[in-house]
Design a protein around this motif. Structure first.
Motif, PDB file in Angstrom:
ATOM      1  N   ILE A   1      -3.186  -0.480   5.551  1.00 35.91           N
ATOM      2  CA  ILE A   1      -3.550   0.817   4.961  1.00 35.91           C
ATOM      3  C   ILE A   1      -2.922   1.954   5.765  1.00 35.91           C
ATOM      4  N   ASP A   2      -3.005   1.844   7.106  1.00 34.28           N
ATOM      5  CA  ASP A   2      -2.429   2.892   7.952  1.00 34.28           C
ATOM      6  C   ASP A   2      -0.920   2.986   7.751  1.00 34.28           C
ATOM      7  N   GLY A   3      -0.308   1.830   7.481  1.00 31.31           N
ATOM      8  CA  GLY A   3       1.148   1.828   7.311  1.00 31.31           C
ATOM      9  C   GLY A   3       1.573   2.029   5.870  1.00 31.31           C
TER      10      GLY A   3
ATOM     11  N   THR B   1      11.849  10.412 -10.736  1.00 35.68           N
ATOM     12  CA  THR B   1      10.553   9.752 -10.747  1.00 35.68           C
ATOM     13  C   THR B   1       9.448  10.727 -10.357  1.00 35.68           C
ATOM     14  N   GLU B   2       8.365  10.698 -11.136  1.00 36.54           N
ATOM     15  CA  GLU B   2       7.223  11.570 -10.873  1.00 36.54           C
ATOM     16  C   GLU B   2       6.187  10.743 -10.103  1.00 36.54           C
ATOM     17  N   TYR B   3       5.925  11.132  -8.866  1.00 39.16           N
ATOM     18  CA  TYR B   3       4.991  10.344  -8.062  1.00 39.16           C
ATOM     19  C   TYR B   3       3.568  10.878  -8.201  1.00 39.16           C
ATOM     20  N   ILE B   4       2.613   9.966  -8.240  1.00 38.30           N
ATOM     21  CA  ILE B   4       1.206  10.339  -8.368  1.00 38.30           C
ATOM     22  C   ILE B   4       0.512  10.016  -7.052  1.00 38.30           C
ATOM     23  N   GLU B   5      -0.038  11.052  -6.435  1.00 28.65           N
ATOM     24  CA  GLU B   5      -0.742  10.826  -5.171  1.00 28.65           C
ATOM     25  C   GLU B   5      -2.108  10.226  -5.415  1.00 28.65           C
ATOM     26  N   ALA B   6      -2.499   9.354  -4.509  1.00 30.95           N
ATOM     27  CA  ALA B   6      -3.783   8.680  -4.677  1.00 30.95           C
ATOM     28  C   ALA B   6      -4.915   9.520  -4.107  1.00 30.95           C
ATOM     29  N   ASN B   7      -6.059   9.454  -4.767  1.00 33.42           N
ATOM     30  CA  ASN B   7      -7.308   9.945  -4.181  1.00 33.42           C
ATOM     31  C   ASN B   7      -7.866   8.740  -3.424  1.00 33.42           C
ATOM     32  N   GLY B   8      -7.359   8.534  -2.200  1.00 38.93           N
ATOM     33  CA  GLY B   8      -7.587   7.272  -1.496  1.00 38.93           C
ATOM     34  C   GLY B   8      -6.243   6.655  -1.213  1.00 38.93           C
ATOM     35  N   VAL B   9      -6.057   5.405  -1.573  1.00 34.20           N
ATOM     36  CA  VAL B   9      -4.776   4.743  -1.336  1.00 34.20           C
ATOM     37  C   VAL B   9      -4.450   3.881  -2.558  1.00 34.20           C
TER      38      VAL B   9
ATOM     39  N   PHE C   1       0.848  -1.182   0.000  1.00 37.38           N
ATOM     40  CA  PHE C   1       0.000   0.000   0.000  1.00 37.38           C
ATOM     41  C   PHE C   1       0.887   1.237   0.000  1.00 37.38           C
ATOM     42  N   ALA C   2       0.482   2.267  -0.751  1.00 37.33           N
ATOM     43  CA  ALA C   2       1.291   3.477  -0.822  1.00 37.33           C
ATOM     44  C   ALA C   2       0.402   4.690  -1.016  1.00 37.33           C
ATOM     45  N   LYS C   3       0.915   5.857  -0.543  1.00 34.34           N
ATOM     46  CA  LYS C   3       0.176   7.108  -0.725  1.00 34.34           C
ATOM     47  C   LYS C   3       0.459   7.695  -2.102  1.00 34.34           C
ATOM     48  N   ALA C   4       1.663   7.402  -2.635  1.00 34.76           N
ATOM     49  CA  ALA C   4       2.009   7.900  -3.976  1.00 34.76           C
ATOM     50  C   ALA C   4       2.868   6.849  -4.660  1.00 34.76           C
ATOM     51  N   ILE C   5       2.663   6.694  -5.962  1.00 33.95           N
ATOM     52  CA  ILE C   5       3.474   5.729  -6.707  1.00 33.95           C
ATOM     53  C   ILE C   5       4.041   6.400  -7.951  1.00 33.95           C
TER      54      ILE C   5
END
Lengths: 200, 235
Positions: free
Chosen positions: B218-220, B108-116, B88-92
């Motif tokens: 998810i929290d981690g 690397t261009e990271y994309i933040e999730a709307n969610g996870v 699980f990640a906040k941005a990939i």
């Protein structure tokens, strides 16, 4: 006594405009930023602008919107295009083929909307110099056109237009013509009409 | 010439009905009821069997689903898949290849999730022939099904994949999902050759994450995660 009460009530109703002839289209008009929904979408259209693609020079219409699908599976953006119909009230300017990006990732096209996720999106249409009600061109007509790859120059029309009328239609989940796989389609019912001023 | 025909012989005497004439049909009806019952049972079975008929042409060629969990490889017929890891990640972002040139690769261009982001790492092996089109979805376990992202180049299914038969390929699919929608996620995938999914194999792999374990995962969630490009494995 009761006759007097009825008379007063009727007069009150008349004074408040209760006996005016109703116009059935009035209630379909939705103010910019207010919710329009059909059986698939929850949509709020905020603002519209004309822009030009920096690479091709093509004129486009862009509308900023809040959008959410209420279906439990991903919905292709191409299925949604038929439900949102922008018109300019002229026969020489039409908006075709909608595409979508999210404002949080403006450089990445969105091809599918995820279920029940609120997104702020920019909807983009190509502007064409053609009658929006005309039948689609045949292949011969398209390819006989010498510069069919060149975008239409609609700068003249664009300069004269200051408002777009966006009709949101109903939606149905049905099988199409080629096979029995179901997908979403726009229908002929009007769920809301939003007039957006076009910003320069 | 006149022939005198002999008078027809008298008809043979009819066998006398047994004394219990009125009761005669009884044994016959007695013998018939098993036939009637059998016919009715067979008819009922026939109608029941009718309900198994394929409802339409496209259903006949729809992918057949093989289900399993992450503990072992799932055999979908035309391919097998083994889920190695779920992260699980906040941005990939697209991870750069680890080579001498990686110093010169763009950042690397990271994309933040709307969610996870739910990133499923797996090993896929085509079994019979070259497969080309990977499509996957994540059933969150809460009624909704999410499509894998097309925003990365390195994930399975984003650019032209090739799955040569017999060669295992390790790669990942990434899903952007609201945290609260995740209950008991199952990753679903079809791999076909060419457009359309006629007669393709489909695998559903239960990730085996639910309850507190899922919440902890998810929290981690990692701040950023580099998704590596698909890689062929030595056989």
């Amino acid at each position: 006594m009761s006759v007097l009460a009825v008379a007063v009530a009727v007069t009150g109703l008349w004074a408040a405009g209760g006996f005016e002839a109703s116009k059935s289209t009035d209630f379909r008009d939705v103010a910019p930023g207010k919710l329009v929904r059909n059986s698939l979408l929850e949509l709020k259209l905020h603002e519209a602008a004309f822009t030009q693609d920096p690479d091709t020079g093509a004129h486009t219409l862009q509308i900023r919107a809040d959008i959410k699908t209420r279906f439990n599976e991903p919905v292709p953006v191409s299925n949604i295009g038929g439900m949102i119909d922008p018109r300019f009230g002229r026969k020489d300017l039409a908006a075709t083929s909608m595409s979508m990006v999210f404002t949080r990732q403006p450089d990445r096209s969105v091809f599918e909307l995820q279920p029940e996720v609120n997104e702020e999106a920019v909807l983009t249409w190509q502007l064409k110099d053609e009658d929006p009600d005309a039948k689609p061109k045949s292949a011969e007509e398209v390819f006989s056109d010498e510069d069919f790859l060149e975008p239409d120059d609609v700068s003249e029309q664009v300069a004269q237009v200051d408002q777009v009328k966006v009709t949101v239609t109903g939606a149905s989940y049905d099988a199409g013509f080629t096979d029995q796989t179901k997908r979403w389609w726009g229908d002929t019912n009007t769920r809301g009409i939003v007039y957006l001023p076009i910003e320069e | 010439m006149i022939t005198v025909s002999a008078p027809p012989p008298p008809p043979p005497p009819q066998p006398q009905p047994p004394a219990g004439h009125a009761a005669a049909p009884e044994p016959a009806r007695g013998r018939r009821w098993p036939t009637v019952v059998t016919s009715l049972v067979l008819l009922a079975l026939l109608m029941f069997a009718q309900s198994f008929r394929f409802p339409n042409d496209s259903a006949v060629t729809e992918p057949m689903v093989a289900s399993g969990d992450a503990s072992a490889a799932v055999d979908a017929g035309s391919f097998t898949v083994k889920v190695d890891e779920v992260r699980f990640a906040k941005a990939i972002g697209d991870g750069a290849e680890d080579s001498g040139l990686s110093d010169f690769a763009p950042e690397t261009e990271y994309i933040e999730a709307n969610g996870v982001w739910v990133v499923v790492f797996m090993e896929v092996t085509a079994t019979e022939k070259q497969l080309t089109t990977f499509e996957s979805r994540l059933d969150s376990g809460d009624e909704n099904v999410y499509a894998s992202t097309s925003w990365l180049y390195n994930t399975f299914g984003s650019v032209d994949d090739g799955f040569p038969p017999g060669i295992p390929i390790k790669g990942a699919a990434a899903f952007e999902v609201p945290e609260k929608a995740l209950k008991d996620p199952v990753v679903q995938m079809t791999i076909s050759s060419g457009p359309g999914q006629r007669l393709a194999g489909e695998a559903h792999v239960k990730l085996g994450l639910s309850g507190d374990e899922l919440k902890k995962a998810i929290d981690g969630a990692e701040e950023t995660l580099d998704v590596p490009a698909p890689e062929m494995q030595k056989v």
